[in-house]
Design a protein around this motif. Structure first.
Motif, PDB file in Angstrom:
ATOM      1  N   GLU A  57       0.568  -1.177  -0.166  1.00  0.00           N
ATOM      2  CA  GLU A  57       0.151  -0.068   0.042  1.00  0.00           C
ATOM      3  C   GLU A  57       0.737   1.285   0.080  1.00  0.00           C
ATOM      4  O   GLU A  57       0.707   2.322   0.654  1.00  0.00           O
ATOM      5  CB  GLU A  57      -1.082  -0.148   1.222  1.00  0.00           C
ATOM      6  CG  GLU A  57      -2.073  -0.971   1.024  1.00  0.00           C
ATOM      7  CD  GLU A  57      -2.877  -1.374   2.280  1.00  0.00           C
ATOM      8  OE1 GLU A  57      -2.649  -0.536   3.282  1.00  0.00           O
ATOM      9  OE2 GLU A  57      -3.420  -2.184   2.230  1.00  0.00           O
ATOM     10  N   LEU A  58       1.845   1.171  -0.872  1.00  0.00           N
ATOM     11  CA  LEU A  58       2.634   2.590  -0.908  1.00  0.00           C
ATOM     12  C   LEU A  58       2.028   3.274  -2.104  1.00  0.00           C
ATOM     13  O   LEU A  58       2.062   2.900  -3.239  1.00  0.00           O
ATOM     14  CB  LEU A  58       4.075   2.283  -1.218  1.00  0.00           C
ATOM     15  CG  LEU A  58       4.992   1.625   0.165  1.00  0.00           C
ATOM     16  CD1 LEU A  58       6.379   1.448  -0.348  1.00  0.00           C
ATOM     17  CD2 LEU A  58       4.792   2.742   1.393  1.00  0.00           C
ATOM     18  N   VAL A  59       1.092   4.431  -1.885  1.00  0.00           N
ATOM     19  CA  VAL A  59       0.662   4.980  -2.894  1.00  0.00           C
ATOM     20  C   VAL A  59       1.106   6.252  -2.881  1.00  0.00           C
ATOM     21  O   VAL A  59       1.186   7.089  -2.044  1.00  0.00           O
ATOM     22  CB  VAL A  59      -0.856   4.862  -2.847  1.00  0.00           C
ATOM     23  CG1 VAL A  59      -1.485   5.773  -3.748  1.00  0.00           C
ATOM     24  CG2 VAL A  59      -1.378   3.556  -2.578  1.00  0.00           C
ATOM     25  N   ALA A  60       1.412   6.813  -4.332  1.00  0.00           N
ATOM     26  CA  ALA A  60       1.933   8.040  -4.359  1.00  0.00           C
ATOM     27  C   ALA A  60       1.385   8.867  -5.599  1.00  0.00           C
ATOM     28  O   ALA A  60       0.607   8.356  -6.292  1.00  0.00           O
ATOM     29  CB  ALA A  60       3.441   8.081  -4.624  1.00  0.00           C
ATOM     30  N   GLU A  61       1.588  10.204  -5.728  1.00  0.00           N
ATOM     31  CA  GLU A  61       0.981  11.151  -6.736  1.00  0.00           C
ATOM     32  C   GLU A  61       2.330  11.037  -7.691  1.00  0.00           C
ATOM     33  O   GLU A  61       3.267  11.472  -7.402  1.00  0.00           O
ATOM     34  CB  GLU A  61       0.776  12.402  -6.320  1.00  0.00           C
ATOM     35  CG  GLU A  61      -0.572  12.602  -5.513  1.00  0.00           C
ATOM     36  CD  GLU A  61      -1.722  12.628  -6.234  1.00  0.00           C
ATOM     37  OE1 GLU A  61      -1.787  13.437  -7.322  1.00  0.00           O
ATOM     38  OE2 GLU A  61      -2.834  11.883  -6.015  1.00  0.00           O
ATOM     39  N   GLY A  62       1.823  10.463  -8.978  1.00  0.00           N
ATOM     40  CA  GLY A  62       2.868  10.793  -9.981  1.00  0.00           C
ATOM     41  C   GLY A  62       2.345   9.943 -11.080  1.00  0.00           C
ATOM     42  O   GLY A  62       1.294   9.627 -11.352  1.00  0.00           O
ATOM     43  N   ASP A  63       3.353  10.348 -12.399  1.00  0.00           N
ATOM     44  CA  ASP A  63       3.062   9.920 -13.380  1.00  0.00           C
ATOM     45  C   ASP A  63       3.404   8.324 -13.793  1.00  0.00           C
ATOM     46  O   ASP A  63       4.470   7.862 -13.625  1.00  0.00           O
ATOM     47  CB  ASP A  63       4.058  10.557 -14.549  1.00  0.00           C
ATOM     48  CG  ASP A  63       3.713  10.064 -16.034  1.00  0.00           C
ATOM     49  OD1 ASP A  63       3.312  11.147 -16.864  1.00  0.00           O
ATOM     50  OD2 ASP A  63       3.675   8.919 -16.422  1.00  0.00           O
ATOM     51  N   GLU A  64       2.222   7.447 -13.882  1.00  0.00           N
ATOM     52  CA  GLU A  64       2.493   6.020 -13.732  1.00  0.00           C
ATOM     53  C   GLU A  64       3.369   5.374 -14.615  1.00  0.00           C
ATOM     54  O   GLU A  64       4.290   4.640 -14.303  1.00  0.00           O
ATOM     55  CB  GLU A  64       1.260   5.416 -13.760  1.00  0.00           C
ATOM     56  CG  GLU A  64       1.349   3.711 -13.859  1.00  0.00           C
ATOM     57  CD  GLU A  64       0.083   3.214 -13.571  1.00  0.00           C
ATOM     58  OE1 GLU A  64      -0.879   3.839 -13.183  1.00  0.00           O
ATOM     59  OE2 GLU A  64       0.054   1.810 -13.546  1.00  0.00           O
ATOM     60  N   ALA A  65       3.413   5.960 -15.842  1.00  0.00           N
ATOM     61  CA  ALA A  65       4.345   5.222 -16.945  1.00  0.00           C
ATOM     62  C   ALA A  65       5.759   5.508 -16.451  1.00  0.00           C
ATOM     63  O   ALA A  65       6.783   4.843 -16.649  1.00  0.00           O
ATOM     64  CB  ALA A  65       4.182   5.976 -18.138  1.00  0.00           C
TER      65      ALA A  65
END
Lengths: 149, 523
Positions: free
Chosen positions: B400-408
Motif C-alpha cells: 500500500e505505498l501509494v503516491a502521486e505521479g506519472d504512472e508510466a
C-alpha cells in the motif's frame, strides 16, 4: 517464389546490399528494383521520365520505403502514392532507422501498411526481412490491381 | 360769547390733533423699538453695549441663551466679570486688556473658547469695537461674538483628512501626483519628491518640462490630454530616466471633476515595473532559449536515432556476412574479432536507444495521478523473475505505498532501481531486495516533514561512497562491464524522472554489502 517485383526505395548502398542479401538468403526470389531517392520512386511507380516506357499498371507487389531520402523524403513519397488513384492501394512497408513516435504516427496517418525499424543486429535484420517477405509476398492477399479498378 | 366759544373749540381741536399726532408718533416709535428689539434679540450674533468704563448696559438674547444666564447677572456690571469669562483668570484679563485697547479707539478681534450652558467649549470669534459720537469722542464700546466652532471643526477635520491622505500618499511605493488641465502639478507624494529630487512646496505649480526632457514631458502630457478628452481612466506604460537609469512605469491616470462635473485635474498613480519587466524579459529570453535548445535536442535525437544507427548496421551486417561467406578463410581468432565488432556495434545501438529514451523522458508533459507503487514493484519483481527463473531472490515489498505521479514514468523509475538491485545482487549468496518507505529524517537528509522517502535496498555489490556524486550522470558506470553489464543510463533516467516530479534522489552504499537508493516524489 518469384513473379512480381519488389520496389526497394533506399539511398544507402550498404542497406541496399544488406537488404538484397537478406532477401536472397531467405529465398525470396522476386525481382528487386532499387531506386535511390523519392523522385525516382514516384517516377517508377507512375511511369514518368526515365520510366516513361514502363506500364504503370504493372505495379510492384511490395514497396519497401526508407524515410530519410534525398529530394522527396519517404513521407512525401507515401503521401503522393496514396493520393494517386493508380497507386493508392499499393502495399507500402516503411523500412527505416527511425523509431520516433512522430514518424510512426505520420506514416500510419498517411496510410502506410506497416512500419518496421531496421535492426542493427544483422541476424535480426535478416529475420525481419524474412518475416516481411513471408507476410507480404506469400500470406497477404492484395487486390488484383493495386490502384482503383 | 360765540367768539370765545369758537376759540375754545379751535384750541380743543388743535389739542386733539396734537394728541393724535403724538399718539401716532408714539405708536410708530413703539413699533420701531419693538422691531429693533426683535432684531436685537433674534440676532444670531452676540451683541452688547458697554460704557467706556466697561459696564454692560445692554445685551441681546443670543449670548444669554448661549450661556444660560439672565440679563440681570450681567447688566450694570463690568463686562469682564460676566459669567461668560469665568473659565479662567487669564480669559478675564484678556477681555479686560482688549477693552482697554478698544476704548483707546482700536478694534480688537480674537478667538476664544467659551463654555456654553451645557459646559461644552465653543470657539467664539470676539470683536470689541469703539463707538464715537458726532464730535469723535468714544462714548460706547460694542462687544460682539459669533460661534465659529462648527466652521473651525470642519476646517480642522479637513486639515486632518488632508494630512491623513498625504500620509497615505507619502507612504505609497507608487508615484502619485495631480496636475491641473494646464499641466501644472497640484499635488505630489514623497516618492515623487525622491525620484525627481524636488521639494513639494517649491515644486507645486511647475510642469513636466521642469523635471524631464521635452520628449518625455510631451509623452506624459499626451497621456494627460487623453484622460481629459476621453473623460475616463486610462492605463499606459511610461518610461523615465532616474539616477539608476531608464525605468518603466505602468500609470493609471484618471480625471478629477468639480461639483459642476468639470475636470479640474488629472490624477496619476504610477507603479514602477522595471524589475518586473526585466524579469519578464529574462523569463521570455530563457523560455526562448529552452525552446531553441529543445528543438535542437529534438533534431539531434532524431539524427542520432536515424543517422548513427546506419553505420552500425553496416558494421554488424558486413561482419556477419564475412562470418557467413568467408568462414573458410578466417581462423578462429579472426572470427572472434568479427564477433567482437558485432557485439560492439550492437552495444552502441543499445546505448543510442537508451540515450534516446532518456531524452524523450524530458520532452513530454507529466501526468500526475495516484499510483500504487507497491503494485508496480510487485509487477517488476515478477517480470525479472520470469526473465531469469534460475535466480533466487527474496523480495520484500511494503504494501500500500501509494503516491502521486506519472504512472508510466514511475514504472520506468522502479524498473531501473529494482532492475539495478536485481543485477547487482547477481553474485550475492542470498540475494535480498527491499522496497519500502520511511519518514524524512530516517533517510539521513532533512526534507519536508511528513514527506515519505521511498527506498530500494539490496545486499548486492554496493558502491564506494567516494563516487556517489557520479551515480546519476549519464554513461557513468561504477562497475566493470565484465562484472555487471549496462549502459550507464539507468540512474540518469531515475534522476530525471525524480526531477520531473519535483523530488530528490540519493544513494548510500558499501562495497560488497549493498546499496540503498532513496527518493522522494515532491509535493
Amino acid at each position: 517464389m518469384g513473379g512480381k517485383l519488389i520496389l526497394l526505395v533506399e539511398d544507402s548502398p550498404d542497406d541496399e546490399l544488406l537488404t538484397i542479401r537478406a532477401l536472397k538468403k531467405n529465398n525470396i526470389a522476386n525481382e528487386v528494383v532499387v531506386v535511390r531517392d523519392g523522385v525516382e520512386a514516384l517516377d517508377f511507380l507512375l511511369g514518368r521520365r526515365a520510366y516513361a516506357d514502363r506500364n504503370p499498371k504493372d505495379l510492384p507487389q511490395l514497396v519497401l520505403l526508407d524515410l530519410k531520402l534525398p529530394k522527396f523524403d519517404g513521407l512525401e513519397v507515401l503521401r503522393q502514392v496514396r493520393e494517386d488513384e493508380r497507386t493508392c492501394l499499393l502495399p507500402v512497408v516503411i523500412f527505416s532507422s527511425s523509431k520516433e513516435e512522430s514518424d510512426l504516427v505520420e506514416c500510419y496517418r498517411l496510410g502506410a501498411n506497416s512500419y518496421i525499424r531496421k535492426p542493427i543486429d544483422f541476424v535480426q535484420f535478416s529475420n525481419a526481412i524474412k518475416s516481411l517477405g513471408l507476410y507480404w509476398l506469400v500470406l497477404n492477399e492484395a487486390p488484383s490491381s493495386s490502384g482503383t479498378p | 360769547m360765540d367768539d370765545r366759544y369758537k376759540t375754545q373749540e379751535r384750541l380743543i381741536e388743535q389739542l386733539q390733533e396734537e394728541i393724535e399726532a403724538r399718539k401716532k408718533t408714539e405708536k410708530e416709535l413703539r413699533e420701531a423699538l419693538l422691531r429693533a428689539n426683535v432684531v436685537w434679540d433674534q440676532a444670531f450674533q452676540f451683541i452688547g453695549l458697554l460704557t467706556i468704563d466697561g459696564t454692560m448696559v445692554a445685551v441681546n438674547q443670543a449670548p444669554l441663551s448661549f450661556s444660560g444666564i439672565k440679563k440681570a447677572e450681567v447688566l450694570g456690571k463690568p463686562f469682564w466679570e460676566a459669567p461668560w469669562f469665568d473659565r479662567s483668570a487669564a480669559l478675564r484679563d484678556r477681555i479686560r486688556t482688549s477693552l482697554d485697547i478698544a476704548v483707546k479707539g482700536e478694534l480688537v478681534r480674537f478667538e476664544e473658547w467659551l463654555r456654553d450652558k451645557r459646559g461644552t467649549l465653543r470657539c467664539i470669534d470676539i470683536s470689541i469695537k469703539p463707538v464715537r459720537d458726532d464730535a469723535g469722542d468714544i462714548i460706547f464700546v460694542i462687544p460682539e461674538g459669533r460661534d465659529i466652532t462648527d466652521r473651525k471643526r470642519a476646517a480642522q477635520e479637513l486639515r486632518e483628512s488632508e494630512e491623513r491622505l498625504q500620509a497615505i500618499l507619502d507612504n505609497s511605493p507608487a508615484v502619485i501626483y495631480l496636475k491641473d488641465p494646464d499641466g501644472c502639478y497640484r499635488l505630489i507624494n514623497r516618492k515623487f519628491e525622491e525620484l525627481f529630487h524636488v521639494e513639494r512646496n517649491q515644486f507645486l505649480g511647475k510642469t513636466d518640462q521642469d523635471i524631464v526632457s521635452k520628449e518625455v514631458a510631451d509623452k506624459f502630457q499626451m497621456h494627460d490630454r487623453a484622460v481629459i478628452e476621453s473623460g475616463g481612466a486610462i492605463q499606459v506604460e511610461e518610461e523615465v530616466t532616474h539616477d539608476d537609469g531608464l525605468n518603466s512605469y505602468i500609470s493609471l491616470k484618471f480625471p478629477l471633476r468639480d461639483i459642476k462635473g468639470e475636470i479640474y485635474a488629472v490624477c496619476g498613480i504610477s507603479s514602477n515595473i522595471t524589475e518586473r519587466k526585466k524579469m519578464e524579459n529574462v523569463v521570455r529570453e530563457s523560455e526562448r532559449r529552452v525552446r531553441a535548445i529543445n528543438k535542437e535536442l529534438e533534431a539531434f535525437a532524431y539524427s542520432v536515432s536515424h543517422d548513427l544507427r546506419a553505420p552500425l548496421r553496416s558494421i554488424d551486417g558486413f561482419s556477419q556476412i564475412l562470418l557467413e561467406d568467408y568462414s573458410d578463410v578466417l581462423d578462429e581468432l579472426g572470427k572472434s574479432y568479427l564477433v567482437r565488432a558485432r557485439a560492439g556495434s550492437q552495444r552502441m545501438g543499445k546505448l543510442i536507444d537508451d540515450l534516446l529514451k532518456l531524452s524523450q523522458l524530458t520532452r513530454g508533459e507529466i501526468l500526475k495521478r495516484r499510483v500504487d507503487l507497491s503494485r508496480l514493484a510487485r509487477e517488476i519483481a515478477a517480470e525479472l523473475q520470469e526473465d531469469q527463473p534460475e535466480r533466487e531472490v527474496e523480495f520484500l515489498i511494503a504494501p500500500e505505498l501509494v503516491a502521486e505521479g506519472d504512472e508510466a514514468l514511475l514504472r520506468v523509475l522502479l524498473k531501473n532501481l529494482i532492475g539495478n538491485a536485481w543485477k547487482f545482487t547477481g553474485r550475492a549468496g542470498r540475494a535480498r531486495i527491499e522496497f519500502g518507505a520511511l519518514m524524512s529524517a530516517e533517510g539521513g537528509v532533512t526534507m519536508e516533514p511528513d514527506e515519505p522517502v521511498y527506498f530500494v535496498c539490496d545486499n548486492g555489490a554496493g558502491f564506494d561512497m567516494a563516487f556517489q556524486d557520479k551515480l546519476f550522470g549519464a554513461f557513468q558506470r561504477l562497475h566493470r562491464a565484465i562484472d555487471f553489464p549496462g549502459t550507464g543510463i539507468g540512474l540518469a533516467t531515475v534522476e530525471r524522472i525524480i526531477r520531473q516530479h519535483g523530488g530528490r534522489v540519493w544513494g548510500k552504499g558499501v562495497v560488497g554489502e549493498g546499496a540503498t537508493f532513496f527518493f522522494t516524489l515532491g509535493p
